[in-house]
Design a protein around this motif. Structure first.
Motif, mmCIF file in Angstrom:
data_model
loop_
_atom_site.group_PDB
_atom_site.id
_atom_site.type_symbol
_atom_site.label_atom_id
_atom_site.label_comp_id
_atom_site.label_asym_id
_atom_site.label_seq_id
_atom_site.Cartn_x
_atom_site.Cartn_y
_atom_site.Cartn_z
ATOM 1 N N GLN A 1 0.825 -1.215 0.000
ATOM 2 C CA GLN A 1 0.000 0.000 0.000
ATOM 3 C C GLN A 1 0.857 1.262 0.000
ATOM 4 O O GLN A 1 0.581 2.222 -0.732
ATOM 5 C CB GLN A 1 -0.918 -0.005 1.233
ATOM 6 N N GLU A 2 1.894 1.235 0.808
ATOM 7 C CA GLU A 2 2.768 2.409 0.872
ATOM 8 C C GLU A 2 3.529 2.606 -0.439
ATOM 9 O O GLU A 2 3.732 3.723 -0.904
ATOM 10 C CB GLU A 2 3.759 2.280 2.033
ATOM 11 N N ILE B 1 3.340 5.879 -2.612
ATOM 12 C CA ILE B 1 4.549 6.614 -2.994
ATOM 13 C C ILE B 1 4.590 6.829 -4.503
ATOM 14 O O ILE B 1 4.944 7.899 -4.996
ATOM 15 C CB ILE B 1 5.803 5.869 -2.518
ATOM 16 N N ARG B 2 4.207 5.781 -5.258
ATOM 17 C CA ARG B 2 4.183 5.907 -6.715
ATOM 18 C C ARG B 2 3.219 7.013 -7.155
ATOM 19 O O ARG B 2 3.543 7.844 -8.022
ATOM 20 C CB ARG B 2 3.774 4.577 -7.347
ATOM 21 N N TYR C 1 5.208 13.369 0.689
ATOM 22 C CA TYR C 1 6.000 12.339 0.018
ATOM 23 C C TYR C 1 7.167 11.894 0.897
ATOM 24 O O TYR C 1 7.439 10.685 1.044
ATOM 25 C CB TYR C 1 6.495 12.883 -1.317
ATOM 26 N N GLN C 2 7.853 12.842 1.510
ATOM 27 C CA GLN C 2 8.986 12.510 2.384
ATOM 28 C C GLN C 2 8.514 11.724 3.602
ATOM 29 O O GLN C 2 9.191 10.786 4.064
ATOM 30 C CB GLN C 2 9.695 13.794 2.833
ATOM 31 N N ASN C 3 7.330 12.100 4.133
ATOM 32 C CA ASN C 3 6.772 11.358 5.273
ATOM 33 C C ASN C 3 6.461 9.910 4.891
ATOM 34 O O ASN C 3 6.692 8.982 5.665
ATOM 35 C CB ASN C 3 5.498 12.042 5.771
ATOM 36 N N ARG C 4 5.947 9.727 3.662
ATOM 37 C CA ARG C 4 5.646 8.364 3.202
ATOM 38 C C ARG C 4 6.933 7.553 3.083
ATOM 39 O O ARG C 4 6.965 6.363 3.403
ATOM 40 C CB ARG C 4 4.934 8.407 1.860
ATOM 41 N N LEU C 5 7.990 8.226 2.572
ATOM 42 C CA LEU C 5 9.261 7.514 2.455
ATOM 43 C C LEU C 5 9.781 7.091 3.824
ATOM 44 O O LEU C 5 10.312 5.973 3.989
ATOM 45 C CB LEU C 5 10.294 8.404 1.754
ATOM 46 N N GLU D 1 4.065 10.632 -9.065
ATOM 47 C CA GLU D 1 3.391 11.098 -10.274
ATOM 48 C C GLU D 1 2.758 12.473 -10.062
ATOM 49 O O GLU D 1 2.843 13.346 -10.929
ATOM 50 C CB GLU D 1 2.315 10.082 -10.697
ATOM 51 N N ALA D 2 2.123 12.632 -8.877
ATOM 52 C CA ALA D 2 1.487 13.921 -8.579
ATOM 53 C C ALA D 2 2.529 15.031 -8.489
ATOM 54 O O ALA D 2 2.310 16.147 -8.982
ATOM 55 C CB ALA D 2 0.700 13.825 -7.269
#
Length: 289
Positions: A17-18, A22-23, A247-251, A27-28
């Motif tokens: 899911q993560e 992230i993908r 995005y950085q938080n997801r990473l 893209e966004a």
């Protein structure tokens, strides 16, 4: 053991899911960056509009001043035409008064000669020529002009001559003024046509002023658009920063999940009495990923 397997399975699901999130974030972010670049390109293309507006405004002001000069030129031409007409009439009047004065003067002189002839006697010297003989004495005209009349006619002639000279000087001055104004207009229009008239120049100026006014209006609208785009760009920049943080938080979360997944896999292997040593490296990497 079953609990460890369930935890591991949950870690794999969260991992997938993560990865998908992230993908989608990547893209966004690419779309946002492309939109920001395009917006900045549009803003950059409009950055020279302030200078251009000043330039076009100055050009319009110069043309309007030139149009005022053209108006004065037209007025001077009309005034000059009237002066020339007055000069023509004054010249005709002067010629008439000159002819009248010359005729009256001749009549006066003839009368004076006739009066003198009335007193001539044969054998006596003429006070004018000294002759003793007077074969054809002057005949006094029926009407003898008065000297005051002659002087009045001379005064009127003198006044007429003064008026002609004054109008001539005024016309010469008007000609010089018109020539200077015409030269100024031709220079402002960038033409060397010496036969251009004030009416023609005025039409050309009005067309140029109208064209410039349209350009100034368009440039002003573009400046307003640029400011509006600038505000939108700032909003997009803030949204991009927020997306970048997300995005950085997801990473970071992904890294935590990967660590947890690794630990869960080790726990499962331990629980099953297995060791990573007995699992081939490709299999281990596949399990981790």
């Amino acid at each position: 053991e079953i609990a460890s397997c369930l935890v591991g399975s949950e870690m794999c699901i969260r991992d997938r899911q993560e990865r998908e999130a992230i993908r989608l974030d990547e893209e966004a972010l690419k779309e946002q960056e492309a939109a920001l670049a395009k917006g900045q390109e549009k803003i950059d293309s409009l950055m020279d509009r302030d200078v251009l507006l000043v330039k076009k405004t100055e050009e319009a002001r110069g043309l309007k001043q030139l149009d005022q000069v053209c108006g004065r030129w037209k007025e001077k031409e009309e005034t000059l035409l009237k002066i020339q007409e007055q000069y023509h009439l004054a010249s005709v009047e002067k010629s008439r008064l000159r002819q009248e004065y010359d005729q009256f003067e001749q009549l006066f002189l003839d009368a004076q000669a006739g009066i003198l002839a009335d007193h001539l006697k044969e054998g006596e010297r003429c006070p004018v020529c000294g002759s003793l003989h007077h074969p054809a004495p002057a005949i006094r005209p029926e009407r003898v002009p008065e000297k005051t009349e002659l002087e009045q006619k001379k005064a009127r002639l003198s006044q007429a001559e003064d008026r002609v000279r004054a109008l001539c000087a005024e016309a010469e001055h008007g000609n010089r003024e018109c020539a200077e104004l015409g030269k100024s207009i031709r220079s402002g229009l960038g033409t060397e046509e010496t036969d251009i008239r004030p009416e023609q120049a005025g039409q050309i100026l009005k067309l140029r002023i109208a064209a410039l006014s349209g350009q100034i209006a368009q440039i002003s609208e573009e400046i307003v658009l640029r400011k509006k785009l600038g505000r939108l760009q700032e909003q997009e920049q803030r949204r991009w920063k927020e997306s970048q943080e997300q995005y950085q938080n997801r990473l970071r979360r992904m890294e935590v999940i990967r660590t947890q997944k690794e630990q869960a896999l080790q726990d499962i292997q331990t629980a099953l009495g297995l060791s990573l040593i007995h699992i081939s490296e490709p299999t281990r990497q596949e399990a981790i990923s």
